[in-house]
Design an enzyme around this catalytic site. Structure first.
Site, mmCIF file in Angstrom:
data_model
loop_
_atom_site.group_PDB
_atom_site.id
_atom_site.type_symbol
_atom_site.label_atom_id
_atom_site.label_comp_id
_atom_site.label_asym_id
_atom_site.label_seq_id
_atom_site.Cartn_x
_atom_site.Cartn_y
_atom_site.Cartn_z
ATOM 1 N N ALA A 11 0.962 -1.241 0.155
ATOM 2 C CA ALA A 11 0.287 -0.043 -0.415
ATOM 3 C C ALA A 11 1.137 1.467 -0.292
ATOM 4 O O ALA A 11 0.521 2.520 -0.020
ATOM 5 C CB ALA A 11 -0.622 -0.116 1.677
ATOM 6 N N GLY A 14 6.277 -0.708 -4.084
ATOM 7 C CA GLY A 14 6.729 -1.701 -4.817
ATOM 8 C C GLY A 14 7.962 -1.524 -5.209
ATOM 9 O O GLY A 14 8.308 -1.003 -5.433
ATOM 10 N N HIS A 229 -2.657 -11.899 -3.793
ATOM 11 C CA HIS A 229 -2.782 -11.341 -2.148
ATOM 12 C C HIS A 229 -1.293 -11.654 -1.494
ATOM 13 O O HIS A 229 -0.773 -12.003 -1.388
ATOM 14 C CB HIS A 229 -3.395 -12.025 -0.663
ATOM 15 C CG HIS A 229 -3.606 -10.828 0.364
ATOM 16 N ND1 HIS A 229 -4.526 -11.288 1.043
ATOM 17 C CD2 HIS A 229 -4.116 -9.688 -0.170
ATOM 18 C CE1 HIS A 229 -4.479 -10.341 1.895
ATOM 19 N NE2 HIS A 229 -4.335 -9.251 1.510
ATOM 20 N N ASP A 230 -0.630 -9.950 -0.978
ATOM 21 C CA ASP A 230 0.492 -10.388 -1.078
ATOM 22 C C ASP A 230 0.797 -11.326 0.249
ATOM 23 O O ASP A 230 1.674 -12.042 0.011
ATOM 24 C CB ASP A 230 0.968 -8.322 -0.290
ATOM 25 C CG ASP A 230 0.460 -7.861 0.706
ATOM 26 O OD1 ASP A 230 -0.948 -8.802 0.993
ATOM 27 O OD2 ASP A 230 0.284 -6.656 0.358
ATOM 28 N N THR A 231 0.201 -11.253 1.674
ATOM 29 C CA THR A 231 -0.081 -11.726 3.335
ATOM 30 C C THR A 231 0.050 -13.149 2.872
ATOM 31 O O THR A 231 0.902 -14.200 2.701
ATOM 32 C CB THR A 231 -1.132 -11.739 3.663
ATOM 33 O OG1 THR A 231 -0.915 -10.074 3.696
ATOM 34 C CG2 THR A 231 -0.780 -12.062 5.147
ATOM 35 N N THR A 251 2.680 -2.410 6.472
ATOM 36 C CA THR A 251 2.107 -1.420 6.693
ATOM 37 C C THR A 251 0.595 -1.719 7.679
ATOM 38 O O THR A 251 0.946 -0.934 8.442
ATOM 39 C CB THR A 251 1.653 -0.826 5.382
ATOM 40 O OG1 THR A 251 2.753 -0.416 4.884
ATOM 41 C CG2 THR A 251 0.020 0.478 5.332
ATOM 42 N N ASN A 288 -6.540 -8.686 10.965
ATOM 43 C CA ASN A 288 -5.588 -7.651 9.862
ATOM 44 C C ASN A 288 -5.630 -6.293 11.599
ATOM 45 O O ASN A 288 -6.928 -6.500 12.029
ATOM 46 C CB ASN A 288 -5.885 -7.421 9.105
ATOM 47 C CG ASN A 288 -6.522 -8.428 7.824
ATOM 48 O OD1 ASN A 288 -5.253 -8.181 7.589
ATOM 49 N ND2 ASN A 288 -7.509 -8.079 7.756
ATOM 50 N N GLY A 390 8.791 -6.682 6.322
ATOM 51 C CA GLY A 390 10.325 -5.458 6.603
ATOM 52 C C GLY A 390 9.643 -5.684 8.228
ATOM 53 O O GLY A 390 10.794 -4.502 8.815
#
Length: 452
Positions: A11, A14, A229-231, A251, A288, A390
């Site tokens: 979000a 990239g 989906h990134d997760t 994020t 989340n 991260g």
């Protein structure tokens, strides 16, 4: 050397990361990075999709310039957001962002048509005002949906721009709150009851399958579906076992466990857990929480006077803290995060270092609360917490997580999302035969740190 390109878009920023196997280990190489594609105009938050497409193409071109041509390319992004196309496959703008407030009223309006109990029993997805179901309901009310012929979640849209092919990938689609948890396909009864036309959706496609040939470049690559989906990509890279919990820390902080079947119980509903799709039709039973978003905004409010390490030291040395609900609505898109936290606590003069320390302790406490809920609802006894992404570089938050959860805590890999994206491409290309083999490669390739 066989290269695979993971385009990992969060979000906030990239990256284009090449992955390849060298000397029996997975190697990752960042080739391009970009940011600044969330816009706000006249009170509406939306994505600058033209810039997103330009940046995605620029990163691919960079691979050509370096001579490291990817055999395959796959894209992952955040969840829930989408682009609608008309019958000529032209974008219907704006592509409104999940942080926009337009859906607040829609939650109750949808709830009056189909109760949350029934919706959860069908989809297993947590109640959140940003879910695509509420966004689409708003688009139906405004008339925007009348012109739509295609629905594409953000990674599917970007893959379409690269190939001209339209797919709806499974893991990303589950974040819409419109996928039936049992069948893994669009729940047509929900769509009918809400008056959302069904023909804008394609049958759901699974990770590790093909989208199409890359177009517009002077080299050949296949665009395939990672867990989009990134997760889901991050969790694909985790191997904490059946009794482990992962925290994908970026994020957003996503705290959960991996299950072979969805948990659709009343207890799961009341605790607001979600059952999002994972690789190999697994289920990511998770919650989340706003994560580094709070610290990112605090740093911005301080005009980036401090590095993240500097903010961490301020927090550690502050000596005191308050507990906040890190998911409070006040923190979704405030004009000033520091002021929002002070107002939430009713302490207008709270020192900045205490504000930061309060975020740290509140996040760690939230993690511990979710771990306890997972144990209670799933019947598991959690033995390990693996922090990836991260945020796993933040030593202070890792220490507090171990303190609050009282579990064995591992940190790493940092690039879990890109890693999961790459190994899914390797599974498609048959370099890796199974998910188990892929996860063993990840364990062998990247060090994890056990937090004392």
């Amino acid at each position: 050397m066989i290269y695979h390109l993971a385009i990992d878009i969060g979000a906030s920023s990239g990256r284009h990361i090449l992955g390849y196997i060298e000397n029996g280990r997975l190697t990752l190489e960042e080739v391009y990075r970009f940011e600044d594609y969330l816009r706000e105009e006249n009170g509406t938050f939306f994505w600058d999709i033209e810039k997103l497409v330009r940046e995605v193409e620029a990163g691919i071109a960079k691979c050509g310039e370096t001579g490291k041509i990817p055999a395959t390319i796959a894209i992952d992004t955040w969840g829930v957001d989408y682009v609608l196309l008309d019958e000529n496959k032209k974008e219907i703008l704006p592509a409104v962002a999940y942080r926009d407030s337009r859906t607040f009223a829609a939650v109750d309006e949808v709830g009056a048509i189909i109760s949350q109990d029934e919706l959860y029993a069908k989809t297993g997805i947590q109640k959140a005002n940003y879910n695509s179901i509420y966004q689409l309901y708003c688009d139906k009310k405004s008339g925007k949906l009348d012109c739509a012929a295609y629905f594409l979640n953000m990674p599917d849209y970007l893959a379409f721009k690269l190939t001209g092919e339209i797919r709806n990938e499974y893991t990303e689609a589950t974040t819409t709150n419109l996928i039936n948890a049992e069948t893994g396909q669009w729940d047509t009864e929900i769509l009918d009851r809400l008056g959302i036309k069904k023909d804008i959706f394609t049958p759901v496609s699974m990770p590790c399958t093909e989208v199409g040939d890359l177009k517009g470049f002077d080299f050949d690559s296949k665009v395939i579906l990672a867990p989009s989906h990134d997760t889901a990509s991050a969790v694909a890279a985790c191997s904490v076992g059946d009794n482990g919990v992962y925290i994908s820390s970026g994020t957003w902080s996503l705290i959960g466990t991996e299950n072979p079947e969805p948990i659709l119980s009343k207890e799961a509903l009341e605790a607001n857990f979600t059952n999002e799709g994972g690789i190999n039709r697994r289920y990511r039973f998770l919650k989340n929480y706003m994560g580094m978003w709070l610290l990112q905004n605090i740093r911005k409010n301080l005009n980036k006077k401090y590095s993240y390490d500097g903010m961490m030291e301020l927090a550690k040395n502050s000596g005191s803290f308050e507990i906040i609900d890190t998911n409070a609505q006040e923190f979704v898109a405030p004009e000033n995060m520091i002021s929002a936290i002070r107002n939430y606590l009713g302490k207008a003069e709270l020192p900045v270092e205490v504000v930061i320390n309060s975020v740290y302790h509140s996040l760690a406490k939230a993690y511990a609360d979710v771990v306890s809920e997972i144990e209670r609802i799933s019947g598991k006894t959690v033995d390990t917490v693996n922090i990836v992404g991260g945020g796993s570089k933040d030593g202070y938050l890792n220490e507090l997580t171990a303190k609050y959860t009282k579990k064995r805590v591992l940190a790493g890999p940092v690039e879990a999302t890109a890693t999961g994206n790459v190994i899914s491409q390797m599974m498609y290309s048959k370099e890796l035969a199974t998910l188990e083999e892929a996860r063993e490669l990840v364990k062998k390739s990247f060090n994890t740190v056990e937090i004392a």
